[in-house]
Scaffold this active site. Structure first.
Site, short mmCIF file in Angstrom:
data_model
loop_
_atom_site.label_atom_id
_atom_site.label_comp_id
_atom_site.label_asym_id
_atom_site.label_seq_id
_atom_site.Cartn_x
_atom_site.Cartn_y
_atom_site.Cartn_z
N HIS A 82 0.81 -1.22 0.00
CA HIS A 82 0.00 0.00 0.00
C HIS A 82 0.85 1.27 0.00
O HIS A 82 0.32 2.36 -0.25
CB HIS A 82 -0.99 0.00 1.18
CG HIS A 82 -0.40 0.38 2.50
ND1 HIS A 82 -0.04 -0.54 3.46
CD2 HIS A 82 -0.11 1.59 3.03
CE1 HIS A 82 0.43 0.09 4.52
NE2 HIS A 82 0.41 1.38 4.29
N ASP A 137 -0.72 -7.44 1.61
CA ASP A 137 -0.12 -6.10 1.61
C ASP A 137 1.40 -6.22 1.78
O ASP A 137 1.95 -5.98 2.85
CB ASP A 137 -0.74 -5.27 2.74
CG ASP A 137 -0.27 -3.83 2.74
OD1 ASP A 137 0.32 -3.40 1.73
OD2 ASP A 137 -0.51 -3.13 3.75
N SER A 238 4.28 2.36 8.17
CA SER A 238 3.92 1.31 7.21
C SER A 238 5.13 0.78 6.47
O SER A 238 6.04 1.54 6.11
CB SER A 238 2.93 1.87 6.18
OG SER A 238 1.69 2.15 6.77
#
EC number: 3.4.21.-
Length: 314
Positions: A82, A137, A238
């Site tokens: 992502h 992801d 992330s």
């Protein structure tokens, strides 16, 4: 053909053979890994020391921090898919780079040390099953030049099964993200570290069924945090690693993926489970490092065809 012709043919065929693979890619995930020199704010975390997490890197676009990343080998790094979802043309990785060996996500423009530990990205590979939402992801980035290992830059280990890490209470997550839901990491933007507990998926699913926000925990996810909250990854973390120690070596078991807020009670952080993607990682690294035919080899046969009539028996 004769002896001279046979000799010429042998030389040309030898020259036309496959090129050797790059040495740093010949045996992916098989070299020394998971070692660090230092043994000793993510939400609820504290400043890290240089060298304590030597696989941690900063994935950058035009030299601005976007996501965390972890070093797997001289030419490969791991992050979250992502991180790239707002960038449509991944076939053109220009502008993307990875910074290793720095405690800050904003090193000085004049820092030669930072300049020499910054590597451009040559290829970006999202999981083929990633559809722009939470499952799958994960992404691999291939670097344009081999990373030089130092005491502050080392790869982390991966393994095919992370079952033995379930219910561990002494794993760590690192990153340069927000330190609270509404508070960015202040200058000098020092890497943060926080210890978290691994939560099994049954319990994690139960937690995310409660209250008004429901979210499914899929098989390729792993949860980490604590029941009281306060210790978690947050926005900007992330793609970074969730790592656990085993027999003195560090293994990455998760990639920071998503969460509900940051550090909320009964809302652990959710990570992509490395073990569910280990085979894909291994195959992609191996295939990309395989020998390729030398594109010039067909040209070598033209002189041979021309010379054969001239080569009689000796």
């Amino acid at each position: 053909m004769g002896a001279r012709g046979a000799l010429l043919l042998a030389l040309l065929l030898a020259r036309a053979g496959l090129r050797k693979p790059e040495s740093q890619e010949a045996a992916p995930l098989s070299g020394p890994c998971g070692r660090r020199v230092i043994t000793s704010r993510i939400v609820g975390g504290e400043d890290a020391e240089l060298g304590r997490w030597p696989w941690q890197g900063s994935l950058r676009l035009w030299d601005s921090h976007v996501c965390g990343v972890s070093l797997l080998s001289h030419r490969w790094a791991l992050t979250a898919a992502h991180c790239f979802e707002t960038y449509s043309d991944l076939s053109d990785p220009s502008g993307w780079m990875v910074q290793f060996g720095q405690l800050t996500s904003m090193p000085s423009f004049w820092s030669l040390q930072a300049y020499y530990t910054r590597y451009f990205v040559s290829n970006i590979y999202l999981s083929p099953r990633y559809l722009g939402n939470s499952p799958y992801d994960i992404a691999l980035v291939k670097l344009s030049a081999p990373v030089t290992y130092t005491k502050h830059i080392q790869p982390i280990c991966l393994q095919a099964s992370t079952f033995e890490f379930e219910n561990r209470t002494d794993c760590w997550v690192t990153g340069w993200g927000y330190i609270k839901e509404d508070e960015a990491l202040p200058s000098p933007h020092t890497l943060q570290e926080v210890q978290v507990a691994i939560i099994n998926n049954s319990m994690c699913n139960h937690l995310f069924l409660k209250y008004s926000f429901r979210k499914d925990i899929f098989g390729d996810m792993v949860c980490a945090g604590n029941a009281q909250g306060g210790k978690d990854a947050c926005f900007g973390d992330s793609g970074g690693p969730l790592a656990c120690n085993k027999n003195g070596l560090w293994y990455q078991i998760g990639v920071v993926s998503w969460g509900v807020g940051c550090g909320r009670p009964n809302r652990p952080g959710v990570y992509t489970n490395i073990s569910h993607h280990f085979e894909w990682i291994q195959k992609l690294m191996a295939q990309s490092g395989m020998s390729q035919p030398d594109p010039s080899w067909p040209l070598l046969f033209f002189p041979l065809l021309w010379a054969l009539p001239l080569l009689g028996p000796v």
